[in-house]
Write a protein that holds these residues in place. Structure first.
Motif, PDB file in Angstrom:
ATOM      1  N   LEU A 164       0.817  -1.213   0.000  1.00 52.98           N
ATOM      2  CA  LEU A 164       0.000   0.000   0.000  1.00 52.98           C
ATOM      3  C   LEU A 164       0.852   1.265   0.000  1.00 52.98           C
ATOM      4  O   LEU A 164       0.431   2.298  -0.513  1.00 52.98           O
ATOM      5  N   ASP A 165       2.066   1.205   0.579  1.00 46.11           N
ATOM      6  CA  ASP A 165       2.976   2.344   0.459  1.00 46.11           C
ATOM      7  C   ASP A 165       3.294   2.607  -1.006  1.00 46.11           C
ATOM      8  O   ASP A 165       3.344   3.757  -1.451  1.00 46.11           O
ATOM      9  N   TYR A 166       3.519   1.532  -1.741  1.00 48.92           N
ATOM     10  CA  TYR A 166       3.797   1.647  -3.171  1.00 48.92           C
ATOM     11  C   TYR A 166       2.613   2.304  -3.879  1.00 48.92           C
ATOM     12  O   TYR A 166       2.770   3.281  -4.623  1.00 48.92           O
ATOM     13  N   LEU A 167       1.424   1.776  -3.637  1.00 47.58           N
ATOM     14  CA  LEU A 167       0.230   2.273  -4.333  1.00 47.58           C
ATOM     15  C   LEU A 167      -0.112   3.705  -3.933  1.00 47.58           C
ATOM     16  O   LEU A 167      -0.619   4.482  -4.749  1.00 47.58           O
ATOM     17  N   ASN A 168       0.164   4.063  -2.703  1.00 46.34           N
ATOM     18  CA  ASN A 168      -0.139   5.416  -2.248  1.00 46.34           C
ATOM     19  C   ASN A 168       0.862   6.456  -2.768  1.00 46.34           C
ATOM     20  O   ASN A 168       0.589   7.656  -2.716  1.00 46.34           O
ATOM     21  N   ASN A 169       2.014   5.995  -3.255  1.00 46.33           N
ATOM     22  CA  ASN A 169       3.045   6.923  -3.699  1.00 46.33           C
ATOM     23  C   ASN A 169       3.272   6.943  -5.210  1.00 46.33           C
ATOM     24  O   ASN A 169       3.873   7.885  -5.723  1.00 46.33           O
ATOM     25  N   ILE A 170       2.800   5.915  -5.907  1.00 47.75           N
ATOM     26  CA  ILE A 170       2.946   5.906  -7.359  1.00 47.75           C
ATOM     27  C   ILE A 170       1.957   6.897  -7.973  1.00 47.75           C
ATOM     28  O   ILE A 170       0.888   7.158  -7.402  1.00 47.75           O
ATOM     29  N   ASP A 171       2.304   7.455  -9.117  1.00 45.03           N
ATOM     30  CA  ASP A 171       1.425   8.415  -9.797  1.00 45.03           C
ATOM     31  C   ASP A 171       0.310   7.648 -10.508  1.00 45.03           C
ATOM     32  O   ASP A 171       0.444   7.263 -11.665  1.00 45.03           O
ATOM     33  N   LEU A 172      -0.798   7.460  -9.825  1.00 43.79           N
ATOM     34  CA  LEU A 172      -1.902   6.692 -10.402  1.00 43.79           C
ATOM     35  C   LEU A 172      -2.548   7.394 -11.586  1.00 43.79           C
ATOM     36  O   LEU A 172      -3.150   6.742 -12.443  1.00 43.79           O
ATOM     37  N   ASP A 173      -2.394   8.715 -11.673  1.00 41.28           N
ATOM     38  CA  ASP A 173      -2.933   9.427 -12.833  1.00 41.28           C
ATOM     39  C   ASP A 173      -2.210   9.031 -14.119  1.00 41.28           C
ATOM     40  O   ASP A 173      -2.750   9.200 -15.216  1.00 41.28           O
ATOM     41  N   ALA A 174      -0.992   8.509 -13.978  1.00 42.25           N
ATOM     42  CA  ALA A 174      -0.208   8.110 -15.157  1.00 42.25           C
ATOM     43  C   ALA A 174      -0.450   6.665 -15.559  1.00 42.25           C
ATOM     44  O   ALA A 174       0.052   6.218 -16.592  1.00 42.25           O
ATOM     45  N   VAL A 175      -1.214   5.920 -14.757  1.00 33.58           N
ATOM     46  CA  VAL A 175      -1.414   4.492 -15.020  1.00 33.58           C
ATOM     47  C   VAL A 175      -2.420   4.320 -16.153  1.00 33.58           C
ATOM     48  O   VAL A 175      -3.574   4.732 -16.050  1.00 33.58           O
ATOM     49  N   GLY A 176      -1.971   3.690 -17.235  1.00 33.09           N
ATOM     50  CA  GLY A 176      -2.841   3.433 -18.378  1.00 33.09           C
ATOM     51  C   GLY A 176      -3.316   2.003 -18.468  1.00 33.09           C
ATOM     52  O   GLY A 176      -4.205   1.690 -19.277  1.00 33.09           O
ATOM     53  N   GLU A 177      -2.731   1.129 -17.645  1.00 28.28           N
ATOM     54  CA  GLU A 177      -3.118  -0.283 -17.685  1.00 28.28           C
ATOM     55  C   GLU A 177      -2.684  -0.949 -16.385  1.00 28.28           C
ATOM     56  O   GLU A 177      -1.679  -0.561 -15.771  1.00 28.28           O
ATOM     57  N   LEU A 178      -3.449  -1.958 -15.964  1.00 28.95           N
ATOM     58  CA  LEU A 178      -3.128  -2.792 -14.808  1.00 28.95           C
ATOM     59  C   LEU A 178      -2.930  -4.225 -15.263  1.00 28.95           C
ATOM     60  O   LEU A 178      -3.603  -4.689 -16.178  1.00 28.95           O
ATOM     61  N   HIS A 179      -2.019  -4.939 -14.605  1.00 31.82           N
ATOM     62  CA  HIS A 179      -1.841  -6.372 -14.857  1.00 31.82           C
ATOM     63  C   HIS A 179      -2.150  -7.166 -13.596  1.00 31.82           C
ATOM     64  O   HIS A 179      -1.803  -6.762 -12.482  1.00 31.82           O
ATOM     65  N   LEU A 180      -2.803  -8.298 -13.811  1.00 33.42           N
ATOM     66  CA  LEU A 180      -3.126  -9.247 -12.750  1.00 33.42           C
ATOM     67  C   LEU A 180      -2.586 -10.609 -13.162  1.00 33.42           C
ATOM     68  O   LEU A 180      -2.830 -11.065 -14.276  1.00 33.42           O
ATOM     69  N   ALA A 181      -1.847 -11.253 -12.276  1.00 33.90           N
ATOM     70  CA  ALA A 181      -1.245 -12.546 -12.617  1.00 33.90           C
ATOM     71  C   ALA A 181      -0.996 -13.336 -11.338  1.00 33.90           C
ATOM     72  O   ALA A 181      -1.256 -12.853 -10.229  1.00 33.90           O
ATOM     73  N   GLY A 182      -0.483 -14.551 -11.503  1.00 35.89           N
ATOM     74  CA  GLY A 182      -0.198 -15.412 -10.364  1.00 35.89           C
ATOM     75  C   GLY A 182       1.291 -15.622 -10.171  1.00 35.89           C
ATOM     76  O   GLY A 182       2.089 -15.409 -11.085  1.00 35.89           O
ATOM     77  N   PHE A 183       1.657 -16.037  -8.969  1.00 34.45           N
ATOM     78  CA  PHE A 183       3.063 -16.307  -8.649  1.00 34.45           C
ATOM     79  C   PHE A 183       3.216 -17.737  -8.149  1.00 34.45           C
ATOM     80  O   PHE A 183       2.236 -18.431  -7.879  1.00 34.45           O
ATOM     81  N   SER A 184       4.469 -18.175  -8.043  1.00 36.24           N
ATOM     82  CA  SER A 184       4.798 -19.466  -7.450  1.00 36.24           C
ATOM     83  C   SER A 184       5.622 -19.229  -6.194  1.00 36.24           C
ATOM     84  O   SER A 184       6.128 -18.123  -5.964  1.00 36.24           O
ATOM     85  N   VAL A 185       5.772 -20.278  -5.382  1.00 41.05           N
ATOM     86  CA  VAL A 185       6.499 -20.174  -4.121  1.00 41.05           C
ATOM     87  C   VAL A 185       7.650 -21.168  -4.121  1.00 41.05           C
ATOM     88  O   VAL A 185       7.445 -22.357  -4.399  1.00 41.05           O
ATOM     89  N   ASN A 186       8.849 -20.689  -3.853  1.00 42.17           N
ATOM     90  CA  ASN A 186      10.010 -21.561  -3.705  1.00 42.17           C
ATOM     91  C   ASN A 186      10.447 -21.551  -2.248  1.00 42.17           C
ATOM     92  O   ASN A 186      10.581 -20.476  -1.642  1.00 42.17           O
ATOM     93  N   ASP A 187      10.666 -22.745  -1.693  1.00 43.46           N
ATOM     94  CA  ASP A 187      11.116 -22.877  -0.312  1.00 43.46           C
ATOM     95  C   ASP A 187      12.592 -23.252  -0.272  1.00 43.46           C
ATOM     96  O   ASP A 187      13.030 -24.181  -0.961  1.00 43.46           O
ATOM     97  N   TYR A 188      13.352 -22.520   0.546  1.00 39.92           N
ATOM     98  CA  TYR A 188      14.775 -22.789   0.733  1.00 39.92           C
ATOM     99  C   TYR A 188      15.063 -22.848   2.227  1.00 39.92           C
ATOM    100  O   TYR A 188      14.217 -22.473   3.054  1.00 39.92           O
ATOM    101  N   GLU A 189      16.261 -23.294   2.584  1.00 40.16           N
ATOM    102  CA  GLU A 189      16.639 -23.332   3.995  1.00 40.16           C
ATOM    103  C   GLU A 189      16.591 -21.939   4.604  1.00 40.16           C
ATOM    104  O   GLU A 189      16.255 -21.771   5.777  1.00 40.16           O
TER     105      GLU A 189
END
Length: 302
Positions: A195-220
């Protein structure tokens, strides 16, 4: 080609990333989806089969062209042949949206199969802005710059990512493609608040949003999220989408991406439907379920 030039991507609409396994299904079924996005590099050959297919697709849907190979963050000059081929593609299809990445992927004529991060320094800002200006002048239009995923931070950086992007917008007049999955992945991996990112980015300049999925890698040493674009959108990213739409008021068109382990087209259309439901329901009631993922939520305050 005249018909396709009349199409435009509607505000606050939900699109789907078109990938080769879905060509036949898309053209035979013509599903009810507002717009489609394709990777520009797959269609640069004017005589190629992919270009021929895109001409058929463009008769039915508005298009967005999403580049992955211009390498705007490289220290080298932009590839003039690539720019000319991309301009031919843009001139023919007249996409509503045209985008590239805050990254580099080529040096001295060698190309890497990845979108590599850059340090957020004044020198790299000057170079990146120079490249954006060259690209926009060559293409004759504004491009959107997408925020990256990065699995390391540079000690030399003097800007936050959002400040760096805001500086690029101010100096070049480009727009932003805001990938909410990338923001969440970076927030969890690097320990900041989405939310810090979203509150500080210039949303007026945003022309498109992307939605996608991630994977999780577990390490020691612990867990890390990987931006694979190979799963359904996570609950946390849906929550960010609801925040952006309803609390922060950004009505830029949004896209569901799926690039690895590509499922049947019906799965992507289901994700498109979920995005449309979140838009209709509003931020408070859009999601009531809790994600099974325990990591990272505390950073975001959800």
């Amino acid at each position: 080609m005249d018909a396709m030039k009349g199409f435009s991507v509607p505000t606050a609409s939900i699109g789907m990333g078109l990938r080769a396994p879905h060509y036949n299904d898309l053209l035979s079924e013509l599903p009810n989806v507002s717009w489609l996005e394709v990777h520009s590099e797959n269609y640069l050959d004017e005589q190629g089969v992919q270009r021929h297919i895109l001409r058929q697709v463009a008769e039915h849907y508005p298009l967005s062209l999403h580049g992955v190979g211009l390498s705007l963050g490289s220290g080298d000059a932009l590839d003039s042949k690539h720019l000319l081929a991309l301009k031919s593609l843009v001139d023919e299809f007249q996409p509503t949206l045209l985008s590239e990445h805050l990254s580099w992927s080529a040096v001295s004529g060698r190309y890497f199969n990845d979108l590599l991060p850059i340090p957020y320094t004044r020198e790299s800002l000057e170079q990146f802005c120079r490249q954006v200006n060259v690209a926009q002048q060559a293409l004759g239009r504004q491009i959107l710059i997408e925020n990256p995923t990065a699995y390391l931070n540079f000690k030399a950086s003097v800007f936050t990512e959002w400040d760096f992007l805001n500086q690029i917008v101010g100096q070049t007049g480009c727009g932003l493609l805001l990938d909410l999955n990338n923001i969440y992945v970076n927030a969890v991996n690097h320990g900041f608040d989405s939310l810090d990112y979203l509150n500080n980015i210039d949303l007026d300049a945003v022309g498109e949003l992307h939605l996608a999925g991630f994977s999780v890698n577990d390490y020691e040493q612990g867990r890390i999220l990987i931006d694979t674009h190979g799963n359904r959108v996570s609950d946390e990213v849906w929550q960010l989408f609801a925040q952006v739409r309803h609390k922060l008021g950004c009505q830029a068109p949004a896209l569901v991406e799926w690039d690895t382990d590509i499922p049947e087209m019906s799965v992507l259309l289901d994700e498109v439907g979920k995005a449309e439901s979140i838009q209709q329901l509003g931020a408070d009631s859009a999601l009531t379920s809790k994600s099974g993922y325990e990591y990272g939520v505390s950073h975001d305050g959800f």
